[in-house]
Design a protein around this motif. Structure first.
Motif, PDB file in Angstrom:
ATOM      1  N   THR A 358     -11.835  -0.763 -12.828  1.00 52.40           N
ATOM      2  CA  THR A 358     -10.716  -0.995 -13.755  1.00 52.40           C
ATOM      3  C   THR A 358     -10.544   0.180 -14.708  1.00 52.40           C
ATOM      4  OG1 THR A 358     -10.932  -3.396 -13.626  1.00 52.40           O
ATOM      5  CG2 THR A 358      -9.859  -2.508 -15.589  1.00 52.40           C
ATOM      6  N   GLN A 359     -11.643   0.740 -15.189  1.00 54.98           N
ATOM      7  CA  GLN A 359     -11.556   1.887 -16.098  1.00 54.98           C
ATOM      8  C   GLN A 359     -10.941   3.092 -15.399  1.00 54.98           C
ATOM      9  OE1 GLN A 359     -12.125   2.168 -19.237  1.00 54.98           O
ATOM     10  NE2 GLN A 359     -13.403   0.431 -19.832  1.00 54.98           N
ATOM     11  N   ILE A 360     -11.344   3.351 -14.142  1.00 54.61           N
ATOM     12  CA  ILE A 360     -10.784   4.476 -13.386  1.00 54.61           C
ATOM     13  C   ILE A 360      -9.299   4.247 -13.126  1.00 54.61           C
ATOM     14  CG2 ILE A 360     -10.837   5.678 -11.162  1.00 54.61           C
ATOM     15  CD1 ILE A 360     -13.873   5.116 -11.095  1.00 54.61           C
ATOM     16  N   LEU A 361      -8.940   3.034 -12.702  1.00 60.85           N
ATOM     17  CA  LEU A 361      -7.544   2.717 -12.398  1.00 60.85           C
ATOM     18  C   LEU A 361      -6.661   2.881 -13.631  1.00 60.85           C
ATOM     19  CD1 LEU A 361      -5.360   1.604 -10.497  1.00 60.85           C
ATOM     20  CD2 LEU A 361      -6.085  -0.713 -11.168  1.00 60.85           C
ATOM     21  N   ARG A 362      -7.078   2.348 -14.766  1.00 59.00           N
ATOM     22  CA  ARG A 362      -6.272   2.442 -15.991  1.00 59.00           C
ATOM     23  C   ARG A 362      -6.091   3.888 -16.433  1.00 59.00           C
ATOM     24  NH1 ARG A 362      -8.969  -2.578 -19.437  1.00 59.00           N
ATOM     25  NH2 ARG A 362      -7.936  -4.278 -18.279  1.00 59.00           N
ATOM     26  N   ALA A 363      -7.147   4.692 -16.321  1.00 65.47           N
ATOM     27  CA  ALA A 363      -7.049   6.100 -16.725  1.00 65.47           C
ATOM     28  C   ALA A 363      -6.068   6.853 -15.831  1.00 65.47           C
ATOM     29  CB  ALA A 363      -8.420   6.741 -16.684  1.00 65.47           C
ATOM     30  N   LEU A 364      -6.131   6.578 -14.520  1.00 70.89           N
ATOM     31  CA  LEU A 364      -5.202   7.243 -13.601  1.00 70.89           C
ATOM     32  C   LEU A 364      -3.771   6.794 -13.854  1.00 70.89           C
ATOM     33  CD1 LEU A 364      -7.299   7.059 -10.307  1.00 70.89           C
ATOM     34  CD2 LEU A 364      -6.875   9.084 -11.699  1.00 70.89           C
ATOM     35  N   GLU A 365      -3.576   5.513 -14.122  1.00 69.02           N
ATOM     36  CA  GLU A 365      -2.229   5.004 -14.407  1.00 69.02           C
ATOM     37  C   GLU A 365      -1.632   5.690 -15.627  1.00 69.02           C
ATOM     38  OE1 GLU A 365      -2.341   0.413 -12.726  1.00 69.02           O
ATOM     39  OE2 GLU A 365      -3.112   0.855 -14.737  1.00 69.02           O
ATOM     40  N   ARG A 366      -2.453   5.910 -16.652  1.00 74.44           N
ATOM     41  CA  ARG A 366      -1.947   6.553 -17.872  1.00 74.44           C
ATOM     42  C   ARG A 366      -1.556   8.007 -17.625  1.00 74.44           C
ATOM     43  NH1 ARG A 366      -6.320   3.626 -20.318  1.00 74.44           N
ATOM     44  NH2 ARG A 366      -7.626   5.503 -20.216  1.00 74.44           N
ATOM     45  N   LYS A 367      -2.252   8.653 -16.681  1.00 77.28           N
ATOM     46  CA  LYS A 367      -2.046  10.085 -16.472  1.00 77.28           C
ATOM     47  C   LYS A 367      -0.981  10.412 -15.422  1.00 77.28           C
ATOM     48  CE  LYS A 367      -5.259  11.866 -19.207  1.00 77.28           C
ATOM     49  NZ  LYS A 367      -4.990  12.936 -20.211  1.00 77.28           N
ATOM     50  N   VAL A 368      -0.636   9.456 -14.587  1.00 86.70           N
ATOM     51  CA  VAL A 368       0.335   9.715 -13.519  1.00 86.70           C
ATOM     52  C   VAL A 368       1.685  10.091 -14.107  1.00 86.70           C
ATOM     53  CG1 VAL A 368       1.725   8.584 -11.745  1.00 86.70           C
ATOM     54  CG2 VAL A 368      -0.753   8.352 -11.708  1.00 86.70           C
ATOM     55  N   LYS A 369       2.271  11.169 -13.601  1.00 87.69           N
ATOM     56  CA  LYS A 369       3.553  11.652 -14.103  1.00 87.69           C
ATOM     57  C   LYS A 369       4.649  11.554 -13.036  1.00 87.69           C
ATOM     58  CE  LYS A 369       1.691  14.832 -17.573  1.00 87.69           C
ATOM     59  NZ  LYS A 369       0.329  14.280 -17.521  1.00 87.69           N
ATOM     60  N   LEU A 370       4.424  10.715 -12.055  1.00 88.74           N
ATOM     61  CA  LEU A 370       5.425  10.469 -11.027  1.00 88.74           C
ATOM     62  C   LEU A 370       5.920   9.033 -11.154  1.00 88.74           C
ATOM     63  CD1 LEU A 370       3.689  12.170  -7.968  1.00 88.74           C
ATOM     64  CD2 LEU A 370       5.721  12.986  -9.155  1.00 88.74           C
ATOM     65  N   PRO A 371       7.131   8.731 -10.679  1.00 88.69           N
ATOM     66  CA  PRO A 371       7.649   7.362 -10.781  1.00 88.69           C
ATOM     67  C   PRO A 371       6.730   6.367 -10.080  1.00 88.69           C
ATOM     68  CG  PRO A 371       9.391   8.902 -10.145  1.00 88.69           C
ATOM     69  CD  PRO A 371       8.122   9.656 -10.073  1.00 88.69           C
ATOM     70  N   ARG A 372       6.383   5.310 -10.795  1.00 89.93           N
ATOM     71  CA  ARG A 372       5.521   4.273 -10.235  1.00 89.93           C
ATOM     72  C   ARG A 372       6.333   3.306  -9.381  1.00 89.93           C
ATOM     73  NH1 ARG A 372       1.320   2.303 -13.364  1.00 89.93           N
ATOM     74  NH2 ARG A 372       1.278   0.638 -11.797  1.00 89.93           N
ATOM     75  N   LEU A 373       5.717   2.795  -8.336  1.00 89.02           N
ATOM     76  CA  LEU A 373       6.319   1.720  -7.562  1.00 89.02           C
ATOM     77  C   LEU A 373       5.797   0.407  -8.115  1.00 89.02           C
ATOM     78  CD1 LEU A 373       5.988   3.129  -3.919  1.00 89.02           C
ATOM     79  CD2 LEU A 373       7.919   3.307  -5.489  1.00 89.02           C
ATOM     80  N   GLU A 374       6.716  -0.515  -8.408  1.00 89.27           N
ATOM     81  CA  GLU A 374       6.305  -1.765  -9.049  1.00 89.27           C
ATOM     82  C   GLU A 374       5.366  -2.566  -8.166  1.00 89.27           C
ATOM     83  OE1 GLU A 374       9.599  -4.029 -10.367  1.00 89.27           O
ATOM     84  OE2 GLU A 374      10.369  -2.480 -11.713  1.00 89.27           O
ATOM     85  N   ARG A 375       5.604  -2.563  -6.884  1.00 89.57           N
ATOM     86  CA  ARG A 375       4.741  -3.305  -5.974  1.00 89.57           C
ATOM     87  C   ARG A 375       3.911  -2.326  -5.150  1.00 89.57           C
ATOM     88  NH1 ARG A 375       7.842  -7.823  -2.674  1.00 89.57           N
ATOM     89  NH2 ARG A 375       5.657  -8.249  -2.157  1.00 89.57           N
ATOM     90  N   GLY A 376       2.615  -2.526  -5.144  1.00 93.14           N
ATOM     91  CA  GLY A 376       1.741  -1.664  -4.375  1.00 93.14           C
ATOM     92  C   GLY A 376       1.965  -1.844  -2.877  1.00 93.14           C
ATOM     93  N   VAL A 377       1.425  -0.952  -2.106  1.00 95.05           N
ATOM     94  CA  VAL A 377       1.529  -0.993  -0.651  1.00 95.05           C
ATOM     95  C   VAL A 377       0.177  -1.397  -0.077  1.00 95.05           C
ATOM     96  CG1 VAL A 377       1.976   0.361   1.430  1.00 95.05           C
ATOM     97  CG2 VAL A 377       3.319   0.775  -0.654  1.00 95.05           C
ATOM     98  N   ALA A 378       0.212  -2.373   0.831  1.00 95.71           N
ATOM     99  CA  ALA A 378      -1.007  -2.790   1.546  1.00 95.71           C
ATOM    100  C   ALA A 378      -2.141  -3.125   0.582  1.00 95.71           C
ATOM    101  CB  ALA A 378      -1.431  -1.705   2.515  1.00 95.71           C
ATOM    102  N   SER A 379      -1.814  -3.845  -0.491  1.00 90.73           N
ATOM    103  CA  SER A 379      -2.814  -4.325  -1.458  1.00 90.73           C
ATOM    104  C   SER A 379      -3.448  -3.212  -2.279  1.00 90.73           C
ATOM    105  CB  SER A 379      -3.924  -5.116  -0.747  1.00 90.73           C
ATOM    106  OG  SER A 379      -3.388  -6.192  -0.023  1.00 90.73           O
ATOM    107  N   LEU A 380      -2.908  -2.006  -2.232  1.00 97.75           N
ATOM    108  CA  LEU A 380      -3.418  -0.941  -3.084  1.00 97.75           C
ATOM    109  C   LEU A 380      -2.770  -1.047  -4.456  1.00 97.75           C
ATOM    110  CD1 LEU A 380      -3.479   2.017  -0.535  1.00 97.75           C
ATOM    111  CD2 LEU A 380      -5.373   0.574  -1.282  1.00 97.75           C
ATOM    112  N   ASP A 381      -3.538  -0.713  -5.489  1.00 99.66           N
ATOM    113  CA  ASP A 381      -3.125  -1.032  -6.853  1.00 99.66           C
ATOM    114  C   ASP A 381      -2.217   0.006  -7.505  1.00 99.66           C
ATOM    115  OD1 ASP A 381      -4.508  -3.489  -7.060  1.00 99.66           O
ATOM    116  OD2 ASP A 381      -6.385  -2.410  -7.384  1.00 99.66           O
TER     117      ASP A 381
END
Length: 472
Positions: A358-381
């Motif tokens: 969870t800590q790794i995922l949240r840090a990456l989410e904060r740093k991503v500078k590309l448009p996010r997809l609201e729904r993940g693909v194949a259960s990826l977060d």
């Protein structure tokens, strides 16, 4: 040993020397190998991807395979905690991603084996046919066609290292009482047959062939279960266990080739799939020397309750240079054998225990500078729209770094953990390790791509260095 010679006892002394020599050959066959094998720096085996994947990556298949494999790996851990004996293998054969080009017998018969650092036993599918002309070459190993085939005796030391079928008995009155084995996988698939000895023929660093005698392996006449009979095992004739146990291929060749093996995995989303290589021994080839000089090493950790796996110690994780507030206990191995991090060649994605994931995922989410997809693909977060220029997209994705025991720093390129799963869509190739209170984190083979990984059991360490794998 010092021998004193007396003129009248010269013949007896010479006889004693002969007896000692053949005793060494019987109980320590590595000492009696040809001078060719002693001069060999390392052995080189082809690693072929199990199935040709085209880009975008077939993520659904990978997740399905990984889920099966992790259940098997965790089942192995649980079984060892309960029984305190390595009776369950760590491999889920269908999810093994790489096949080794392996030749066994005299004359050599060519087979494809799953390369697996998460299991110990080497076994091949065997056929007892007398007239094998009706059988396709490479479909199985035919022991009747090999002049070097020999079964281990049921009272041999080698036989004591494998699990046996229930109620099997060793007949001490018979000269040829064969060692029967039964190897059970985490999904309850079973390989059984005769634990035997054979000659393996492998390529050397000079391009020549070397014949290695007395390799112990399972000659499997029976196989059952989804992992060994289903479509995911198609194309494989058995498995080459490369774990830390005494019966693994790496351990058996240890004293002959420096107790080291290496591999360098190429990007297998390329079509056609490129060839990677498994190197057994101390690879000192000229074009590899700079890689070894710049190689970072981290100590191997020990887990007595799960001795097969290659555990490494993670101390901290950072994203774009910022350290994450992950409690160090997440990476520790507890008294029940749970926790820790395993380097595994047979798992595709990487899996991390909570709360590290969870800590790794949240840090990456904060740093991503590309448009996010609201729904993940194949259960990826975490999935992003990467349809822009490839170089620009990579530059706008955060950099993940693992700080390990011994000061080693593993900082894989972004493409190793943000993979294309659909045109213009990249997803984080990591998942939460849902172990139900047990298990460990796993650094999968996608994360390892483009690095030379060296497993040095003599010095109990793992090394890694960025490499151009097809140049090795």
């Amino acid at each position: 040993m010092i021998l004193f010679f007396h003129p009248n006892g010269l013949c007896s002394s010479l006889l004693l020397l002969v007896i000692i020599f053949f005793s060494l050959c019987l109980f320590a066959p590595a000492k009696c190998q040809s001078s060719e094998s002693k001069r060999t720096n390392y052995l080189k085996l082809k690693l072929l991807h199990r199935r040709a994947l085209s880009s975008p990556f077939h993520i659904e298949e990978a997740i399905d395979d990984d889920s099966t494999r992790l259940l098997s790996l965790f089942a192995t851990l649980s079984a060892n905690i309960t029984l305190k004996a390595p009776v369950v293998s760590g491999a889920s054969l269908g999810s093994g991603q790489y096949l080794v080009d392996f030749r066994i017998g005299t004359p050599p018969q060519k087979l494809l084996l799953v390369a697996d650092t998460g299991s110990d036993l080497v076994w091949v599918r065997c056929s007892a046919c007398r007239d094998c002309s009706r059988h396709r070459a490479g479909s199985a190993f035919f022991p009747r066609h090999s002049t070097s085939f020999a079964a281990n005796h049921c009272y041999s030391r080698a036989c004591s290292l494998v699990a046996h079928p229930p109620h099997s008995r060793c007949n001490h009155t018979r000269l040829h009482s064969s060692c029967l084995y039964e190897y059970t996988y985490g999904d309850r698939s079973v390989s059984s047959g005769i634990f035997s000895r054979e000659t393996a023929t492998l390529n050397t660093s000079s391009g020549d062939l070397v014949h290695l005698r007395n390799i112990s392996y399972g000659c499997g006449f029976r196989a059952s279960g989804a992992s060994l009979t289903g479509p995911r095992f198609a194309g494989a004739n058995g498995v080459m266990g490369l774990g830390r146990g005494p019966i693994s291929f790496a351990s058996q060749l240890g004293s002959r080739f420096g107790n080291k093996f290496s591999y360098c995995l190429m990007d297998y989303t390329i079509s056609p799939s490129p060839t990677s290589f498994l190197l057994l021994g101390d690879a000192q080839q000229r074009n590899m020397a700079p890689l070894q000089k710049n190689m970072s090493f981290t100590p191997l950790r020990s887990n007595p309750l799960s001795p097969t796996f290659y555990y490494v110690g993670i101390r901290r994780v950072s994203v774009d240079g910022a350290l994450l507030p992950i409690d160090p206990s997440v990476w520790a191995i507890d008294d029940f054998g749970n926790g820790g991090t395993v380097v595994d060649s047979g798992t595709t994605l990487s899996f991390f225990l909570e709360p590290a994931y969870t800590q790794i995922l949240r840090a990456l989410e904060r740093k991503v500078k590309l448009p996010r997809l609201e729904r993940g693909v194949a259960s990826l977060d975490l999935c992003v729209n990467a349809s822009a220029d490839e170089g620009t997209a990579r530059a706008r994705l955060p950099r993940l770094t693992f700080h390990m025991d011994g000061g080693a720093v593993f900082s894989p390129p972004v493409r190793n953990y943000f993979i294309e799963v659909a045109p213009g869509v990249k997803c984080l190739a990591m998942r939460r390790a849902e172990a139900g209170g047990s298990g460990f984190s796993v650094i999968g083979n996608l994360m390892q791509q483009g690095f030379l990984f060296m497993f040095d059991t003599e010095r109990s360490r793992v090394g890694f260095s960025p490499a151009v794998c097809d140049a090795l």
